[in-house]
Design a protein around this motif. Sequence first.
Motif, PDB file in Angstrom:
ATOM      1  N   ASP A 255       0.821  -1.220   0.000  1.00 13.10           N
ATOM      2  CA  ASP A 255       0.000   0.000   0.000  1.00 13.10           C
ATOM      3  C   ASP A 255       0.848   1.260   0.000  1.00 13.10           C
ATOM      4  O   ASP A 255       0.325   2.364   0.106  1.00 13.10           O
ATOM      5  N   ALA A 256       2.172   1.105  -0.108  1.00 10.79           N
ATOM      6  CA  ALA A 256       3.117   2.205  -0.342  1.00 10.79           C
ATOM      7  C   ALA A 256       3.214   3.212   0.792  1.00 10.79           C
ATOM      8  O   ALA A 256       3.568   4.362   0.561  1.00 10.79           O
ATOM      9  N   ASP A 257       2.925   2.787   2.029  1.00 12.08           N
ATOM     10  CA  ASP A 257       3.207   3.704   3.140  1.00 12.08           C
ATOM     11  C   ASP A 257       4.592   3.435   3.729  1.00 12.08           C
ATOM     12  O   ASP A 257       5.034   4.144   4.631  1.00 12.08           O
ATOM     13  N   ARG A 258       5.278   2.425   3.204  1.00  6.64           N
ATOM     14  CA  ARG A 258       6.641   2.123   3.627  1.00  6.64           C
ATOM     15  C   ARG A 258       7.600   2.197   2.448  1.00  6.64           C
ATOM     16  O   ARG A 258       7.218   1.957   1.307  1.00  6.64           O
ATOM     17  N   VAL A 259       8.856   2.523   2.740  1.00  8.49           N
ATOM     18  CA  VAL A 259       9.873   2.556   1.706  1.00  8.49           C
ATOM     19  C   VAL A 259      11.214   2.135   2.308  1.00  8.49           C
ATOM     20  O   VAL A 259      11.537   2.478   3.441  1.00  8.49           O
ATOM     21  N   LEU A 260      11.965   1.336   1.572  1.00  6.01           N
ATOM     22  CA  LEU A 260      13.351   0.993   1.893  1.00  6.01           C
ATOM     23  C   LEU A 260      14.166   1.179   0.620  1.00  6.01           C
ATOM     24  O   LEU A 260      13.637   1.126  -0.489  1.00  6.01           O
ATOM     25  N   LEU A 261      15.479   1.388   0.784  1.00  7.43           N
ATOM     26  CA  LEU A 261      16.330   1.634  -0.366  1.00  7.43           C
ATOM     27  C   LEU A 261      17.510   0.677  -0.389  1.00  7.43           C
ATOM     28  O   LEU A 261      17.898   0.111   0.638  1.00  7.43           O
ATOM     29  N   SER A 262      18.083   0.525  -1.559  1.00 10.40           N
ATOM     30  CA  SER A 262      19.339  -0.203  -1.741  1.00 10.40           C
ATOM     31  C   SER A 262      20.352   0.763  -2.317  1.00 10.40           C
ATOM     32  O   SER A 262      20.051   1.500  -3.260  1.00 10.40           O
ATOM     33  N   ASP A 263      21.562   0.784  -1.736  1.00  7.25           N
ATOM     34  CA  ASP A 263      22.599   1.617  -2.348  1.00  7.25           C
ATOM     35  C   ASP A 263      23.183   0.896  -3.555  1.00  7.25           C
ATOM     36  O   ASP A 263      22.774  -0.222  -3.892  1.00  7.25           O
ATOM     37  N   GLY A 264      24.113   1.538  -4.237  1.00  9.09           N
ATOM     38  CA  GLY A 264      24.675   0.955  -5.448  1.00  9.09           C
ATOM     39  C   GLY A 264      25.477  -0.298  -5.208  1.00  9.09           C
ATOM     40  O   GLY A 264      25.765  -1.050  -6.146  1.00  9.09           O
ATOM     41  N   HIS A 341       8.425   2.957   7.698  1.00 11.12           N
ATOM     42  CA  HIS A 341       7.351   3.933   7.951  1.00 11.12           C
ATOM     43  C   HIS A 341       8.017   5.223   8.426  1.00 11.12           C
ATOM     44  O   HIS A 341       8.569   5.268   9.519  1.00 11.12           O
ATOM     45  N   VAL A 342       7.961   6.258   7.650  1.00  7.47           N
ATOM     46  CA  VAL A 342       8.568   7.545   8.014  1.00  7.47           C
ATOM     47  C   VAL A 342       7.542   8.648   7.778  1.00  7.47           C
ATOM     48  O   VAL A 342       6.921   8.716   6.713  1.00  7.47           O
ATOM     49  N   LEU A 354       6.356   7.014  -1.325  1.00  8.04           N
ATOM     50  CA  LEU A 354       6.791   7.739  -2.513  1.00  8.04           C
ATOM     51  C   LEU A 354       7.422   9.068  -2.126  1.00  8.04           C
ATOM     52  O   LEU A 354       8.528   9.412  -2.575  1.00  8.04           O
ATOM     53  N   CYS A 355       6.747   9.809  -1.267  1.00  5.90           N
ATOM     54  CA  CYS A 355       7.238  11.119  -0.848  1.00  5.90           C
ATOM     55  C   CYS A 355       8.517  10.990  -0.016  1.00  5.90           C
ATOM     56  O   CYS A 355       9.484  11.719  -0.234  1.00  5.90           O
ATOM     57  N   THR A 356       8.550  10.042   0.917  1.00  5.01           N
ATOM     58  CA  THR A 356       9.715   9.871   1.780  1.00  5.01           C
ATOM     59  C   THR A 356      10.957   9.532   0.979  1.00  5.01           C
ATOM     60  O   THR A 356      12.044  10.068   1.229  1.00  5.01           O
ATOM     61  N   GLY A 357      10.816   8.624   0.008  1.00  2.98           N
ATOM     62  CA  GLY A 357      11.969   8.247  -0.801  1.00  2.98           C
ATOM     63  C   GLY A 357      12.558   9.431  -1.542  1.00  2.98           C
ATOM     64  O   GLY A 357      13.783   9.634  -1.562  1.00  2.98           O
ATOM     65  N   PHE A 358      11.692  10.248  -2.143  1.00  2.00           N
ATOM     66  CA  PHE A 358      12.181  11.413  -2.879  1.00  2.00           C
ATOM     67  C   PHE A 358      12.739  12.482  -1.933  1.00  2.00           C
ATOM     68  O   PHE A 358      13.718  13.160  -2.262  1.00  2.00           O
ATOM     69  N   LEU A 359      12.125  12.648  -0.746  1.00  8.57           N
ATOM     70  CA  LEU A 359      12.660  13.607   0.223  1.00  8.57           C
ATOM     71  C   LEU A 359      14.037  13.174   0.706  1.00  8.57           C
ATOM     72  O   LEU A 359      14.927  14.010   0.915  1.00  8.57           O
TER      73      LEU A 359
END
Length: 458
Positions: A255-264, A341-342, A354-359
């Motif tokens: 539902d896209a209220d969470r985001v995690l990232l991977s570095d290069g 969740h941020v 979506l917003c958190t990742g771009f911020l």
Amino acid sequence: MSDVATKRRRCLFGTDGVRDVANRGSMTPEMALRLGRAYVLFLTERGFPRPKIVVGRDTRRSGPMLEAALAAGMTSAGADVICVGVTPTPSVGFGVRFFSAQGGAVISASHNPAEYNGIKFLDGVGCKLSDEDELSIEDYLGDNLIDEWRPSGASVGSIESRECDFNRQYEDHVLDLVGHVGLDRASILFDCANGALSPIVSDMIGRMGMVNSSAVGNLPDGLNINEKCGVMAMEGLCKEVMARGMSLGIAYDGDADRVLLSDGKGRVLDGDIMLWIIGRWLHSRGELGAGVVATVMSNLALDHHLKADGIDVHRCPVGDRYVFQTMVEKDARLGGEQSGHVIVFPYTKTGDGLCTGFLFLRACNELKEDIDTLVDRFGRFPQKLTNIVVKDKSRVMNDGDIASAVESASKDLGDTGRVFLRPSGTEPLVRLLVECQDPNLMEEISSDLQRRILEMIV
């Protein structure tokens, strides 16, 4: 709260609304209809005689079925419903404000497998309801009024579909919030978890001129949401980022209220690292307020890093609703969980992946951070989490000797570590977390406390 109410609450509303296997248990169309009616009664008795409610859903096959039942229940109680179709949870919160509605509802089971579904309600500003408000809604289910309240004629509610244009309005909203993030030349791989962001991300990539970026997990079929993709399967995205030579990966849940990232380098950047970077960025802009809210599970390295920049960290129980409540109480403008969740108050009122990742990327750009060095520089304190099976969780948690031993170990560690003991909410066990800069001391304290607990329950 009465014992009956407490028992009833445990059977229906959980930590994130009502959730169960769709078409079974507490997530049948019949229950969705009754929940819709109960929510309208809740709003009506609080001064909104004909409330307007925004309803969205994720990509699960059971979504349209439950949406139809929920909307029927709401309109039968006299509410006007705006259905926005497949859309992220945070966009429904935006929709509540955009349409000047009095409430919202999201049909989603977030990170759970496709056979599950759920319903969570939002208030008049697009935030999740409090425990007390959810309990009030649940109380209506056992009240005769829910069956007697039968508007007729012009008093019956209406249903309006805004599926065709709403997501574009949400995209505009996010673009206005994040501003220029300088991603036109970036090579980012987005993982949509075959969920609610699937119809949005590809459009956002084009609108932001990200010609070197692409998306995976964006072909939902109703049954593949969260299946070996998204935040629940980060290893897949991490490997794909390295295999394609991308600079970054961004993953969401269903539902896209969470985001995690991977570095290069294929390493996960979790909520703690996002709080560290976004917290410093907001602080530099004078937008942080009283500091950062983190749950008891966030790594102590976060406190040390933020303290070095003069930023206070306020701890709260696990759960994004408790993060939100603590942010309000402390007047902190940023809070979140390791899980992704941020909440960034100057920009959002709920977790918005979506917003958190771009911020986060905007913060890295303006702070001139090298993303590939963040994992090494964060330097997590070693942690050991032990699940200890017990027959009586409350006995362990209320034992004076165990409490004294935990307190003594915490005092000995000072600001070099911490000890945390809590009962599982769903299983017959207690969870012992020991965190310490010295891994040998961590093992020693963990073993000693585990031995004491096991001796007590023999």
